[in-house]
Motif scaffolding. Sequence first.
Motif, PDB file in Angstrom:
ATOM      1  N   ARG A 246      75.187   7.562  22.365  1.00  0.00           N
ATOM      2  CA  ARG A 246      74.918   8.984  22.573  1.00  0.00           C
ATOM      3  C   ARG A 246      73.599   9.155  23.304  1.00  0.00           C
ATOM      4  O   ARG A 246      72.658   8.392  23.109  1.00  0.00           O
ATOM      5  CB  ARG A 246      74.833   9.728  21.234  1.00  0.00           C
ATOM      6  CG  ARG A 246      76.102   9.664  20.418  1.00  0.00           C
ATOM      7  CD  ARG A 246      77.201  10.489  21.100  1.00  0.00           C
ATOM      8  NE  ARG A 246      78.446  10.414  20.370  1.00  0.00           N
ATOM      9  CZ  ARG A 246      79.491   9.679  20.727  1.00  0.00           C
ATOM     10  NH1 ARG A 246      79.443   8.932  21.804  1.00  0.00           N
ATOM     11  NH2 ARG A 246      80.592   9.692  20.015  1.00  0.00           N
ATOM     12  N   GLN A 247      73.544  10.175  24.158  1.00  0.00           N
ATOM     13  CA  GLN A 247      72.296  10.533  24.825  1.00  0.00           C
ATOM     14  C   GLN A 247      71.540  11.510  23.937  1.00  0.00           C
ATOM     15  O   GLN A 247      72.118  12.467  23.435  1.00  0.00           O
ATOM     16  CB  GLN A 247      72.559  11.181  26.183  1.00  0.00           C
ATOM     17  CG  GLN A 247      73.141  10.235  27.187  1.00  0.00           C
ATOM     18  CD  GLN A 247      73.289  10.864  28.558  1.00  0.00           C
ATOM     19  OE1 GLN A 247      73.188  10.161  29.531  1.00  0.00           O
ATOM     20  NE2 GLN A 247      73.525  12.151  28.656  1.00  0.00           N
ATOM     21  N   ALA A 248      70.255  11.241  23.760  1.00  0.00           N
ATOM     22  CA  ALA A 248      69.380  12.110  22.970  1.00  0.00           C
ATOM     23  C   ALA A 248      68.124  12.361  23.796  1.00  0.00           C
ATOM     24  O   ALA A 248      67.921  11.754  24.847  1.00  0.00           O
ATOM     25  CB  ALA A 248      69.031  11.439  21.642  1.00  0.00           C
ATOM     26  N   VAL A 249      67.266  13.269  23.330  1.00  0.00           N
ATOM     27  CA  VAL A 249      66.001  13.539  24.012  1.00  0.00           C
ATOM     28  C   VAL A 249      64.873  12.978  23.166  1.00  0.00           C
ATOM     29  O   VAL A 249      64.819  13.219  21.958  1.00  0.00           O
ATOM     30  CB  VAL A 249      65.795  15.058  24.237  1.00  0.00           C
ATOM     31  CG1 VAL A 249      64.417  15.339  24.807  1.00  0.00           C
ATOM     32  CG2 VAL A 249      66.862  15.611  25.154  1.00  0.00           C
ATOM     33  N   ILE A 250      63.977  12.223  23.818  1.00  0.00           N
ATOM     34  CA  ILE A 250      62.821  11.661  23.132  1.00  0.00           C
ATOM     35  C   ILE A 250      61.542  12.264  23.710  1.00  0.00           C
ATOM     36  O   ILE A 250      61.387  12.356  24.921  1.00  0.00           O
ATOM     37  CB  ILE A 250      62.781  10.104  23.235  1.00  0.00           C
ATOM     38  CG1 ILE A 250      61.583   9.518  22.484  1.00  0.00           C
ATOM     39  CG2 ILE A 250      62.802   9.636  24.673  1.00  0.00           C
ATOM     40  CD1 ILE A 250      61.680   9.575  20.998  1.00  0.00           C
ATOM     41  N   TYR A 251      60.696  12.733  22.813  1.00  0.00           N
ATOM     42  CA  TYR A 251      59.329  13.131  23.155  1.00  0.00           C
ATOM     43  C   TYR A 251      58.486  11.979  22.643  1.00  0.00           C
ATOM     44  O   TYR A 251      58.202  11.875  21.458  1.00  0.00           O
ATOM     45  CB  TYR A 251      58.952  14.446  22.471  1.00  0.00           C
ATOM     46  CG  TYR A 251      59.781  15.625  22.933  1.00  0.00           C
ATOM     47  CD1 TYR A 251      59.285  16.495  23.887  1.00  0.00           C
ATOM     48  CD2 TYR A 251      61.046  15.841  22.417  1.00  0.00           C
ATOM     49  CE1 TYR A 251      60.049  17.582  24.318  1.00  0.00           C
ATOM     50  CE2 TYR A 251      61.814  16.914  22.844  1.00  0.00           C
ATOM     51  CZ  TYR A 251      61.305  17.776  23.792  1.00  0.00           C
ATOM     52  OH  TYR A 251      62.068  18.841  24.216  1.00  0.00           O
ATOM     53  N   GLU A 252      58.118  11.102  23.568  1.00  0.00           N
ATOM     54  CA  GLU A 252      57.512   9.823  23.213  1.00  0.00           C
ATOM     55  C   GLU A 252      55.985   9.905  23.215  1.00  0.00           C
ATOM     56  O   GLU A 252      55.389  10.629  24.017  1.00  0.00           O
ATOM     57  CB  GLU A 252      57.976   8.770  24.220  1.00  0.00           C
ATOM     58  CG  GLU A 252      57.596   7.373  23.890  1.00  0.00           C
ATOM     59  CD  GLU A 252      58.121   6.391  24.922  1.00  0.00           C
ATOM     60  OE1 GLU A 252      57.920   5.191  24.690  1.00  0.00           O
ATOM     61  OE2 GLU A 252      58.692   6.792  25.934  1.00  0.00           O
ATOM     62  N   VAL A 253      55.356   9.112  22.355  1.00  0.00           N
ATOM     63  CA  VAL A 253      53.895   9.132  22.255  1.00  0.00           C
ATOM     64  C   VAL A 253      53.216   8.737  23.560  1.00  0.00           C
ATOM     65  O   VAL A 253      52.139   9.223  23.866  1.00  0.00           O
ATOM     66  CB  VAL A 253      53.366   8.253  21.088  1.00  0.00           C
ATOM     67  CG1 VAL A 253      53.788   8.800  19.759  1.00  0.00           C
ATOM     68  CG2 VAL A 253      53.769   6.815  21.237  1.00  0.00           C
ATOM     69  N   HIS A 254      53.832   7.877  24.363  1.00  0.00           N
ATOM     70  CA  HIS A 254      53.193   7.378  25.587  1.00  0.00           C
ATOM     71  C   HIS A 254      53.711   8.035  26.860  1.00  0.00           C
ATOM     72  O   HIS A 254      53.453   7.533  27.948  1.00  0.00           O
ATOM     73  CB  HIS A 254      53.375   5.860  25.695  1.00  0.00           C
ATOM     74  CG  HIS A 254      52.733   5.111  24.579  1.00  0.00           C
ATOM     75  ND1 HIS A 254      51.372   5.062  24.401  1.00  0.00           N
ATOM     76  CD2 HIS A 254      53.261   4.421  23.546  1.00  0.00           C
ATOM     77  CE1 HIS A 254      51.086   4.359  23.332  1.00  0.00           C
ATOM     78  NE2 HIS A 254      52.215   3.960  22.786  1.00  0.00           N
ATOM     79  N   SER A 255      54.416   9.133  26.753  1.00  0.00           N
ATOM     80  CA  SER A 255      54.956   9.807  27.934  1.00  0.00           C
ATOM     81  C   SER A 255      54.478  11.245  27.941  1.00  0.00           C
ATOM     82  O   SER A 255      54.255  11.845  26.895  1.00  0.00           O
ATOM     83  CB  SER A 255      56.486   9.762  27.891  1.00  0.00           C
ATOM     84  OG  SER A 255      57.009  10.453  29.006  1.00  0.00           O
ATOM     85  N   ARG A 256      54.359  11.822  29.107  1.00  0.00           N
ATOM     86  CA  ARG A 256      53.889  13.201  29.198  1.00  0.00           C
ATOM     87  C   ARG A 256      55.040  14.202  29.346  1.00  0.00           C
ATOM     88  O   ARG A 256      54.809  15.388  29.524  1.00  0.00           O
ATOM     89  CB  ARG A 256      52.902  13.345  30.349  1.00  0.00           C
ATOM     90  CG  ARG A 256      51.632  12.527  30.085  1.00  0.00           C
ATOM     91  CD  ARG A 256      50.554  12.733  31.108  1.00  0.00           C
ATOM     92  NE  ARG A 256      50.181  14.102  31.349  1.00  0.00           N
ATOM     93  CZ  ARG A 256      49.311  14.808  30.620  1.00  0.00           C
ATOM     94  NH1 ARG A 256      48.761  14.264  29.559  1.00  0.00           N
ATOM     95  NH2 ARG A 256      48.996  16.037  30.952  1.00  0.00           N
TER      96      ARG A 256
END
Length: 132
Positions: free
Chosen positions: A6-16
């Motif tokens: 499945r595709q999900a959305v990640i708000y990652e610590v190392h990405s803006r």
Amino acid sequence: LVPLVRQAVIYEVHSRRPQITLLAPHDEFDPACGAMANTEDLDFADWFDEPDNFVIASVECFPGTECWLQNGFDIVTVADSRGAEGNAAIRALFGIDWIGNLLVVKRGRFDRSRAVSITRPEVSMISALVHR
């Protein structure tokens, strides 16, 4: 195995910025009899250091309103934030200090227990949900 991803959305610590990521079910998940994976069946190991160090909050309506969403969403965050880093994506987008990764999984419209893939056009609406 690919049809189960499945595709999900990640708000990652190392990405803006938020990104689409692929989530496969845990190795223990058995799709016997056509069973579909739900959020708890997905493997979050790439995004959370400890296997059980996350909590899932479900969103059924747009926060602060009574507007029901066609699909529900599950927001997955770190349970114990000790030692976790600040989230650059949340900080850049919303000016909010958030600790750890934040993952959003979309649920089915008719079968709200199953996880379904998020599409790119939905990312801005999901960011509005996360911000609220």
